[in-house]
Design an enzyme around this catalytic site. Sequence first.
Site, PDB file in Angstrom:
ATOM      1  N   CYS A  82       0.567  -1.201   0.019  1.00 24.07           N
ATOM      2  CA  CYS A  82       0.184  -0.091   0.110  1.00 24.07           C
ATOM      3  C   CYS A  82       0.776   1.225   0.034  1.00 24.07           C
ATOM      4  CB  CYS A  82      -0.964  -0.024   1.068  1.00 24.07           C
ATOM      5  SG  CYS A  82      -2.130  -1.338   1.122  1.00 24.07           S
ATOM      6  N   HIS A 328      -9.691   2.922  -2.088  1.00 24.00           N
ATOM      7  CA  HIS A 328      -8.352   2.548  -1.829  1.00 24.00           C
ATOM      8  C   HIS A 328      -7.922   1.513  -3.004  1.00 24.00           C
ATOM      9  CE1 HIS A 328      -4.584   1.474   0.030  1.00 24.00           C
ATOM     10  NE2 HIS A 328      -5.087   0.356   0.597  1.00 24.00           N
TER      11      HIS A 328
END
Lengths: 379, 141
Positions: A82, A328
């Site tokens: 991430c 996301h």
Amino acid sequence: MSESVYILGIDMLKFGKYPDRTFAQLGGEAALLALDDAGLTVRDVQAMYCGSVFGAYDMTGQAVMREIGQTGIPVTNISNACATGASAFREAWIAIKSGLYDAVLAVGVEKMPRGMLGAGHETGISLEGLFGSASMPAVFAESGMEHAGKWGTTFEQFAKVSVKNHHHSTMNPKAVYQKETPLEEVMGSEMIAYPNTKLMCSVNVDGSAAAVLVSEKKAREMGMGRAIRVMASALASDPWNPRNPIMPDVNSVTRLAAQTAYDMAGIAPSDVSLVELHDCFATAELLHYENLQLCAPGQAGRLIDEGVTALGGRVPVNVSGGLLSKGHPLGATGIANMYEIALHLRGEAGARQVEGAKVGLTHVVGLGTASAVHLFEKA
Amino acid sequence: MTDTAPQPLRPAQPYIRLDGDTPYVEGRLCSACGARTAAVHLACPGCGGRDTVQSYRAPTTGRLHAYSIVRRSYPGVPVPFVSAIVDLDDGLTLKGNLINVAPEPDALPVGMPVRMVFGDAMGRTDKDGASYVAFFFEPAA
């Protein structure tokens, strides 16, 4: 080493599902928007770094260049969980900082697979549900419960994070969702992994974001009017901790990156006007209040209760809607966070503008293993 | 047709060892920095020391450090179950299912004493049909 590095142009696509578009098309669109924002063309770009988790093996960066102009510049593909988009940005920053280039493009792009992330590793049999869970909702739930065990943080306090971020997203046209989620709705939605309900999990979407970074020389040449100065760029990997890798440690790695960033910028956490942090799950946001030194250890629950991190509070967090409501797409998230900060520093954030924003902080953490923290100010 | 001898249970984690028929967890302890791990590494992940790590037999008692009550998992995985982080009494941390307890926050106070028990890996078998031995935790009170 070069002088300061600036973001001259930055933009993102509205996050959502783009089944009919390729990684390269999504990344290319964001790149063109960022170039337009900078007032530059692809022929001005001297190097390019492309962040993507699920497209990294596919030479996605070069494919983006085929969409926007194959000028033959060096292109590097980055994958760092991430922290991928922020890592691509950081490589671009290093490339300019080193004095090699005056204009570098950083792109973060993702098309996400469906379903829950974090499949368990296999021996001869599946281990998920046999030795606990390796799913991301459970892993971050366990980190939240560690905080709860130590400080008495409650399910309701975690849920309030989601209420806040969803509220913020109602003012962000580039967020995938723009709807209010009252506390009862958040707490009453499907329990995925206690204490994270479905509305406390980040949204699985596609997306892209891109930034054009330039040297001080190039920024002066182009005009500093809308330039954003990179005050600090920090990246950390997870240091030894007695409980990892059994329990991915999302705290230490963020604390390391944050302290490095504050030291590099020469500022205190209290100097930060607004924060875009990695709220992959509602439990995570509260932990990061403390990891980023927005409050003292154990005070995160109080911070959310008192509205300190809501728009209008002392240090608004995730005014974009955050990963919980903006969405996301892993590789795009890091640069999308920076886009939000740039809007506020430029005074262009519309209804959600943080008044008088001077310094913005972005944070991402890839599991417990990679964290990037950046600090920005208006040039 | 030939009779096949019953296959021994296989460990479901590389750090589960079999002492005859008795399973146990093999920990790794660094004599230089005191770091304990379950997994085997090239050097000590705590201090980078080489040839400083020895294996030992881990204790079976510890305390609940953190948990999640998992109600949605991957397809085919039975829910709910309690995914627990347990600190063993010697400081080695393991993750496992906490069983014989209600999957409710009120029944799961952090710090509660637990013990490790071994058993069949919930009936899971591999492509050869082999069975596996796993560990679980249960309240020790």
